[in-house]
Motif scaffolding. Structure first.
Motif, PDB file in Angstrom:
ATOM      1  N   THR A 154      24.321  60.655  17.785  1.00  0.00           N
ATOM      2  CA  THR A 154      24.227  59.193  17.924  1.00  0.00           C
ATOM      3  C   THR A 154      24.008  58.498  16.587  1.00  0.00           C
ATOM      4  OG1 THR A 154      22.997  59.800  19.902  1.00  0.00           O
ATOM      5  CG2 THR A 154      23.257  57.463  19.498  1.00  0.00           C
ATOM      6  N   ASP A 155      23.164  59.088  15.718  1.00  0.00           N
ATOM      7  CA  ASP A 155      22.866  58.474  14.419  1.00  0.00           C
ATOM      8  C   ASP A 155      24.138  58.363  13.571  1.00  0.00           C
ATOM      9  OD1 ASP A 155      20.315  58.773  15.420  1.00  0.00           O
ATOM     10  OD2 ASP A 155      19.786  60.455  14.127  1.00  0.00           O
ATOM     11  N   HIS A 156      24.891  59.467  13.537  1.00  0.00           N
ATOM     12  CA  HIS A 156      26.131  59.537  12.755  1.00  0.00           C
ATOM     13  C   HIS A 156      27.163  58.531  13.303  1.00  0.00           C
ATOM     14  CE1 HIS A 156      28.980  62.565  10.520  1.00  0.00           C
ATOM     15  NE2 HIS A 156      29.131  61.337  10.098  1.00  0.00           N
ATOM     16  N   ILE A 157      27.247  58.469  14.634  1.00  0.00           N
ATOM     17  CA  ILE A 157      28.174  57.544  15.291  1.00  0.00           C
ATOM     18  C   ILE A 157      27.823  56.097  14.928  1.00  0.00           C
ATOM     19  CG2 ILE A 157      28.803  56.595  17.574  1.00  0.00           C
ATOM     20  CD1 ILE A 157      28.695  59.579  18.570  1.00  0.00           C
ATOM     21  N   ALA A 158      26.510  55.789  14.937  1.00  0.00           N
ATOM     22  CA  ALA A 158      26.059  54.420  14.621  1.00  0.00           C
ATOM     23  C   ALA A 158      26.473  54.015  13.207  1.00  0.00           C
ATOM     24  CB  ALA A 158      24.546  54.317  14.782  1.00  0.00           C
ATOM     25  N   VAL A 159      26.343  54.944  12.244  1.00  0.00           N
ATOM     26  CA  VAL A 159      26.738  54.639  10.856  1.00  0.00           C
ATOM     27  C   VAL A 159      28.249  54.417  10.784  1.00  0.00           C
ATOM     28  CG1 VAL A 159      26.775  55.469   8.463  1.00  0.00           C
ATOM     29  CG2 VAL A 159      24.789  55.933   9.892  1.00  0.00           C
ATOM     30  N   GLY A 160      29.014  55.251  11.511  1.00  0.00           N
ATOM     31  CA  GLY A 160      30.471  55.092  11.549  1.00  0.00           C
ATOM     32  C   GLY A 160      30.885  53.747  12.125  1.00  0.00           C
ATOM     33  N   LEU A 161      30.202  53.344  13.196  1.00  0.00           N
ATOM     34  CA  LEU A 161      30.507  52.049  13.832  1.00  0.00           C
ATOM     35  C   LEU A 161      30.141  50.880  12.921  1.00  0.00           C
ATOM     36  CD1 LEU A 161      29.269  52.744  17.495  1.00  0.00           C
ATOM     37  CD2 LEU A 161      31.634  52.381  16.792  1.00  0.00           C
ATOM     38  N   LEU A 162      29.010  51.017  12.206  1.00  0.00           N
ATOM     39  CA  LEU A 162      28.593  49.955  11.283  1.00  0.00           C
ATOM     40  C   LEU A 162      29.604  49.820  10.134  1.00  0.00           C
ATOM     41  CD1 LEU A 162      26.607  47.805  10.274  1.00  0.00           C
ATOM     42  CD2 LEU A 162      25.271  49.638   9.210  1.00  0.00           C
ATOM     43  N   ALA A 163      30.046  50.958   9.598  1.00  0.00           N
ATOM     44  CA  ALA A 163      31.049  50.932   8.520  1.00  0.00           C
ATOM     45  C   ALA A 163      32.318  50.224   9.001  1.00  0.00           C
ATOM     46  CB  ALA A 163      31.370  52.362   8.069  1.00  0.00           C
ATOM     47  N   LYS A 164      32.782  50.609  10.202  1.00  0.00           N
ATOM     48  CA  LYS A 164      33.983  49.984  10.786  1.00  0.00           C
ATOM     49  C   LYS A 164      33.809  48.473  10.925  1.00  0.00           C
ATOM     50  CE  LYS A 164      36.651  51.427  14.292  1.00  0.00           C
ATOM     51  NZ  LYS A 164      37.093  52.048  15.549  1.00  0.00           N
ATOM     52  N   ALA A 165      32.649  48.070  11.467  1.00  0.00           N
ATOM     53  CA  ALA A 165      32.370  46.642  11.700  1.00  0.00           C
ATOM     54  C   ALA A 165      32.303  45.861  10.394  1.00  0.00           C
ATOM     55  CB  ALA A 165      31.059  46.489  12.476  1.00  0.00           C
ATOM     56  N   ALA A 166      31.926  46.570   9.303  1.00  0.00           N
ATOM     57  CA  ALA A 166      31.812  45.906   8.001  1.00  0.00           C
ATOM     58  C   ALA A 166      33.099  46.001   7.188  1.00  0.00           C
ATOM     59  CB  ALA A 166      30.657  46.539   7.219  1.00  0.00           C
ATOM     60  N   GLY A 167      34.128  46.627   7.784  1.00  0.00           N
ATOM     61  CA  GLY A 167      35.416  46.747   7.097  1.00  0.00           C
ATOM     62  C   GLY A 167      35.461  47.853   6.059  1.00  0.00           C
ATOM     63  N   VAL A 168      34.585  48.856   6.226  1.00  0.00           N
ATOM     64  CA  VAL A 168      34.536  49.996   5.296  1.00  0.00           C
ATOM     65  C   VAL A 168      35.182  51.208   5.974  1.00  0.00           C
ATOM     66  CG1 VAL A 168      32.968  51.599   4.086  1.00  0.00           C
ATOM     67  CG2 VAL A 168      32.417  49.157   4.180  1.00  0.00           C
ATOM     68  N   ASP A 169      35.935  51.999   5.242  1.00  0.00           N
ATOM     69  CA  ASP A 169      36.582  53.199   5.778  1.00  0.00           C
ATOM     70  C   ASP A 169      35.496  54.194   6.224  1.00  0.00           C
ATOM     71  OD1 ASP A 169      37.866  55.566   6.259  1.00  0.00           O
ATOM     72  OD2 ASP A 169      38.989  55.624   4.378  1.00  0.00           O
ATOM     73  N   PRO A 170      35.388  54.479   7.535  1.00  0.00           N
ATOM     74  CA  PRO A 170      34.324  55.355   8.022  1.00  0.00           C
ATOM     75  C   PRO A 170      34.357  56.781   7.441  1.00  0.00           C
ATOM     76  CG  PRO A 170      35.363  54.212   9.853  1.00  0.00           C
ATOM     77  CD  PRO A 170      36.226  53.989   8.652  1.00  0.00           C
ATOM     78  N   THR A 171      35.537  57.229   6.985  1.00  0.00           N
ATOM     79  CA  THR A 171      35.600  58.588   6.422  1.00  0.00           C
ATOM     80  C   THR A 171      34.915  58.658   5.058  1.00  0.00           C
ATOM     81  OG1 THR A 171      37.753  58.189   5.388  1.00  0.00           O
ATOM     82  CG2 THR A 171      37.782  59.151   7.593  1.00  0.00           C
ATOM     83  N   LYS A 172      34.621  57.502   4.476  1.00  0.00           N
ATOM     84  CA  LYS A 172      33.995  57.468   3.139  1.00  0.00           C
ATOM     85  C   LYS A 172      32.455  57.449   3.196  1.00  0.00           C
ATOM     86  CE  LYS A 172      37.792  56.467   0.426  1.00  0.00           C
ATOM     87  NZ  LYS A 172      38.865  56.798   1.361  1.00  0.00           N
ATOM     88  N   ILE A 173      31.884  57.398   4.428  1.00  0.00           N
ATOM     89  CA  ILE A 173      30.419  57.327   4.499  1.00  0.00           C
ATOM     90  C   ILE A 173      29.785  58.637   4.049  1.00  0.00           C
ATOM     91  CG2 ILE A 173      30.261  55.466   6.239  1.00  0.00           C
ATOM     92  CD1 ILE A 173      29.828  57.570   8.377  1.00  0.00           C
ATOM     93  N   ASN A 174      28.629  58.509   3.417  1.00  0.00           N
ATOM     94  CA  ASN A 174      27.903  59.662   2.882  1.00  0.00           C
ATOM     95  C   ASN A 174      26.719  59.946   3.816  1.00  0.00           C
ATOM     96  OD1 ASN A 174      26.558  61.546   1.351  1.00  0.00           O
ATOM     97  ND2 ASN A 174      26.033  60.147  -0.311  1.00  0.00           N
ATOM     98  N   TYR A 175      27.005  60.711   4.877  1.00  0.00           N
ATOM     99  CA  TYR A 175      25.998  60.971   5.904  1.00  0.00           C
ATOM    100  C   TYR A 175      25.400  62.357   5.711  1.00  0.00           C
ATOM    101  CZ  TYR A 175      23.760  61.331  10.462  1.00  0.00           C
ATOM    102  OH  TYR A 175      22.826  61.491  11.467  1.00  0.00           O
ATOM    103  N   ILE A 176      24.074  62.425   5.651  1.00  0.00           N
ATOM    104  CA  ILE A 176      23.393  63.715   5.474  1.00  0.00           C
ATOM    105  C   ILE A 176      22.665  64.052   6.769  1.00  0.00           C
ATOM    106  CG2 ILE A 176      21.661  64.983   4.125  1.00  0.00           C
ATOM    107  CD1 ILE A 176      22.440  62.763   1.875  1.00  0.00           C
ATOM    108  N   ALA A 177      23.119  65.125   7.433  1.00  0.00           N
ATOM    109  CA  ALA A 177      22.554  65.502   8.734  1.00  0.00           C
ATOM    110  C   ALA A 177      21.346  66.420   8.553  1.00  0.00           C
ATOM    111  CB  ALA A 177      23.622  66.212   9.557  1.00  0.00           C
ATOM    112  N   TYR A 178      20.277  66.083   9.261  1.00  0.00           N
ATOM    113  CA  TYR A 178      19.071  66.916   9.257  1.00  0.00           C
ATOM    114  C   TYR A 178      18.877  67.471  10.667  1.00  0.00           C
ATOM    115  CZ  TYR A 178      18.021  64.848   4.728  1.00  0.00           C
ATOM    116  OH  TYR A 178      18.083  64.459   3.417  1.00  0.00           O
ATOM    117  N   SER A 179      18.369  68.723  10.740  1.00  0.00           N
ATOM    118  CA  SER A 179      18.278  69.347  12.072  1.00  0.00           C
ATOM    119  C   SER A 179      17.126  68.803  12.900  1.00  0.00           C
ATOM    120  CB  SER A 179      18.169  70.860  11.948  1.00  0.00           C
ATOM    121  OG  SER A 179      17.051  71.199  11.164  1.00  0.00           O
ATOM    122  N   GLY A 180      16.103  68.287  12.261  1.00  0.00           N
ATOM    123  CA  GLY A 180      14.977  67.759  13.043  1.00  0.00           C
ATOM    124  C   GLY A 180      14.511  66.422  12.527  1.00  0.00           C
ATOM    125  N   GLY A 181      13.868  65.665  13.399  1.00  0.00           N
ATOM    126  CA  GLY A 181      13.368  64.340  13.031  1.00  0.00           C
ATOM    127  C   GLY A 181      12.385  64.380  11.877  1.00  0.00           C
ATOM    128  N   GLY A 182      11.571  65.427  11.828  1.00  0.00           N
ATOM    129  CA  GLY A 182      10.571  65.577  10.763  1.00  0.00           C
ATOM    130  C   GLY A 182      11.209  65.716   9.389  1.00  0.00           C
TER     131      GLY A 182
END
Length: 314
Positions: A154-182
C-alpha cells in the motif's frame, strides 16, 4: 416420571443458544501484525457476543499473505466454518508475486476496517508541507527517497499514485522498502530517507511527540483529531485506504454464504467489535456482500494499473 425427565432435558437443550459455527480463522501472517490482530479481535468478539461457541486462530505467514491464501483455498473448499483475514496489501502481493491463487479463489464476505496512509518527514527536515515535497519530486524524482513497507504494498502504491497525480513518471520514484515498521521508522527518524509513508497508526506517537512532521493523509476528507490536510485538498487526486477484510472458503452454497454473512454482520454491529475499533484506533469501514465484492474488483483493477505504471507488474 421418565418421560417428564426426558421432556425437561429436551426443553433445556432447546433453551441453549444455537451457535452458528465453530470458526477457524486463518491469519496469513506472523503473530503480532495487523492481520493477526484483526483475526484475534474477531475471535474475541465472536465468542464474547455468543455468535460462535469456539473460534480458533491459525497463522500461516509468508509472501504478503499469498502462501496462506493458497493453502486456505485448496484445503478449505466447501467448509462453511473456515475464514481468512486479508487486506489491500494482499492485492498488491498477488500481482507482484504473480501468485497462482488470487482472491477469486475465495468468497469475499466483508471489509472490516481501514487505515489511511500518512506522509511524514523528520522534524529536522526543511520540508514544511506536502507542496514543497512534491516540488522536489517534480524537480528530480530520484533525489526524493521514500521509506515504507514492502515493494508493491500500500505504501509503495500510494507513492506511485502521488507521482502520477503530480505529473511525475512513477517509474522514476526512489522507493526504499523495509520489511518491518520499526526498520522504516528508524530510517525516517535518522534522516536516511527524505520522507516516510505508512498507515497513520505507525507514526502517531512520533507525530504527537513532535519528532515527525505530518504532511498529508490519503483520506477522502480530513480526519477528526488529526491536524493534517488530505492529498486531495492539497491538489493531488489520491485517496487510498489500507483496508482489512474477512473472506470465507471457496465452493460454499448460497445458504452457507448467507449464514457466514449474517454472523459477520452481527459481529460488525456488536458492542465488543465497536469497542475494539476504538481501542485499536481502527476506522469502521464496514462494507459487506455484493457492495464489497464490487469495491474489491475496482481496487484490484486500480492496483494492477498503478503497479504496471511503477514497473512492478508487466
Amino acid at each position: 416420571m421418565k418421560h417428564v425427565f426426558l421432556a425437561s432435558l429436551l426443553a433445556g437443550a432447546l433453551a441453549l443458544p444455537a451457535y452458528a459455527a465453530d470458526y477457524t480463522i486463518m491469519a496469513p501472517a506472523a503473530p503480532g501484525g495487523g492481520w493477526d490482530q484483526t483475526a484475534r479481535s474477531l475471535q474475541t468478539a465472536l465468542q464474547e457476543e455468543g455468535i460462535s461457541g469456539n473460534v480458533q486462530v491459525i497463522n500461516v505467514p509468508g509472501a504478503g499473505g499469498t502462501i496462506g491464501l493458497a493453502q486456505f483455498a485448496s484445503q478449505q473448499k466447501g467448509n462453511p466454518n473456515a475464514l481468512i483475514v486479508g487486506g489491500y496489501v494482499m492485492v498488491g502481493a498477488i500481482l507482484t508475486n504473480n501468485a497462482p491463487v488470487t482472491l477469486k479463489e475465495v468468497t469475499p464476505i466483508a471489509r472490516l476496517t481501514g487505515e489511511y496512509e500518512a506522509i511524514v518527514v523528520p522534524a529536522s527536515s526543511d520540508i514544511e508541507n506536502i507542496g514543497q515535497l512534491v516540488d522536489k519530486l517534480k524537480a528530480d524524482p530520484g533525489s526524493v527517497s521514500w521509506g515504507g513497507g514492502s515493494a508493491g504494498g500500500t505504501d509503495h502504491i500510494a507513492v506511485g499514485l502521488l507521482a502520477k497525480a503530480a505529473g511525475v513518471d512513477p517509474t522514476k520514484i526512489n522507493y526504499i522498502a523495509y520489511s518491518g515498521g520499526g526498520e522504516a521508522l528508524a530510517a525516517i527518524l535518522g534522516s536516511q530517507v527524505t520522507a516516510g509513508i505508512s498507515s497513520y497508526g505507525e507514526f502517531e506517537s512520533q507525530v504527537k511527540a513532535g519528532t515527525l512532521r505530518l504532511l498529508a493523509l490519503s483520506s477522502e476528507e480530513r480526519v477528526e483529531g488529526i491536524d493534517a490536510p488530505t492529498l486531495k485538498e492539497s491538489g493531488y487526486d489520491v485517496v487510498l485506504q489500507n483496508w482489512r477484510m474477512v473472506a470465507a472458503a471457496p465452493g460454499l452454497s448460497d445458504e452457507q454464504k448467507a449464514a457466514v454473512l449474517a454472523d459477520v454482520d452481527k459481529l460488525a454491529k456488536s458492542n465488543t467489535w465497536q469497542e475494539t475499533l476504538k481501542t485499536k484506533g481502527w476506522a469502521d469501514t464496514y462494507l459487506a456482500g455484493p457492495a464489497f465484492e464490487e469495491q474489491l474488483a475496482k481496487d484490484i483493477a486500480a492496483t494492477e494499473t498503478v503497479l504496471k505504471d511503477i514497473g512492478l507488474v508487466k
